[in-house]
Design an enzyme around this catalytic site. Sequence first.
Site, PDB file in Angstrom:
ATOM      1  N   LYS A 302       1.058  -1.547   0.397  1.00 26.92           N
ATOM      2  CA  LYS A 302      -0.325   0.176  -0.236  1.00 26.92           C
ATOM      3  C   LYS A 302       0.657   1.348   0.149  1.00 26.92           C
ATOM      4  CE  LYS A 302      -3.965  -1.760   1.751  1.00 26.92           C
ATOM      5  NZ  LYS A 302      -4.551  -1.264   3.888  1.00 26.92           N
ATOM      6  N   HIS A 303       2.240   1.672   0.308  1.00 29.23           N
ATOM      7  CA  HIS A 303       3.222   2.215   0.225  1.00 29.23           C
ATOM      8  C   HIS A 303       4.044   2.292  -0.638  1.00 29.23           C
ATOM      9  CE1 HIS A 303       1.285   1.375   4.502  1.00 29.23           C
ATOM     10  NE2 HIS A 303       0.754   2.668   4.969  1.00 29.23           N
ATOM     11  N   LEU A 304       4.568   3.744  -1.078  1.00 29.10           N
ATOM     12  CA  LEU A 304       5.686   4.193  -2.582  1.00 29.10           C
ATOM     13  C   LEU A 304       7.248   4.191  -1.152  1.00 29.10           C
ATOM     14  CD1 LEU A 304       3.935   7.245  -3.402  1.00 29.10           C
ATOM     15  CD2 LEU A 304       3.991   5.262  -4.477  1.00 29.10           C
TER      16      LEU A 304
END
Length: 389
Positions: A302-304
């Site tokens: 979900k995260h960069l």
Amino acid sequence: MANPRTHLFSLLLLHLSTVSLAQTLFVFGDSLYDAGNKQFVSSNRVDASFPPYGITLGEATGRWSDGRIVPDYLASFMGVPQIPPILRGTADFSHGANFAIADATVLGSPSETMTLSQQVIKFSENKNKWTAQARSEAIYLFYIASDDYLNYAKNNPYPSDDQKQDFVGRVIAAIEAELKVIYGSGGRKFAFQNLAPLGCLPAVKQANGNVQECVRLPSEMAELHNKKLLQLLVELSRQLSGFQYSFYDFFSSIQNRVIKSKTYTFETGMAACCGTGSVNGSSCSTNNVCSKPEDYLFFDGKHLTQEGNLQVGHLMWGSDPEVVGPNNIRELLFLPLDISVALADIQEAMVATMPRQIKIESLYDIKKMESEMENQWLYQVDKASPFLF
């Protein structure tokens, strides 16, 4: 041809004297912006407080990435230290505070986190740490509501159009209420990173079972939210004296990088660097982390990655109206505090001329992509230094 917005901005600086330069940054949101708050409220293990999170920095800091996150870069570009999490009571809050926390939502009452309302209450409780002038000149940065829509899509897989509109309307109304609370405490400069195409997140695609396509409903909800959020900001700029904003099209930035990852220096925008499953969408651990996070857009499901966050930070800071408008954050810093309704009229006109958001399954907006490529080239020329004044 010269950018008309740049010309307008120059005229404003020439004719209006009360130009501010913020040295204060307040951050609100969820895990994309969480700088370590989650570890102070959770009774369970917080993954971001342990490796492989922080692997690029050499230590885990409570950030949901291999390294720095967007607020860290924006603070650097502003010339101030990284903004500490508000729940770290011994921190130096002289340049602001980070209220964002993993699992935050706008609606509902999830446990072991803070809703947007609770974050704003925490700001109100601590606002006397900063002078009235500091609060009025500060940048108020937001990324919030992803979990609202992901939870909604999970629990309501086949909503009607009216049901979707109603839920988004409730989220936007709640955001409006909190913005007005901050405005009442002196806040005037608001920066929004709009929602990503949530159906394109590796965790969402993997859970859906078809990793070749983005999941329609979460992305559709995010798109609808983004449209209504922009309408809200335009309306508030007309209603509230001195209300100014920056609105970054994160949705298109992520969509572009998922579809054409190599254009933006990533080897892949489909799979995450860390995790298990067909696109590494879950269970990130030291046993399944990639060796070169900078090759990936997503660090976990979900995260960069830090590299992705750096690109986003540059776009929010110094990009043009095809990517962020009606002001980028660099311009927002310098906007005078005494601009009248005339600016709201200009902002409304600019919003009206923006190309409409395209559907998630369609090809990306070529004009917007070209604009991002130009900014990406500038970023690559000197990625180690911020856009300078």
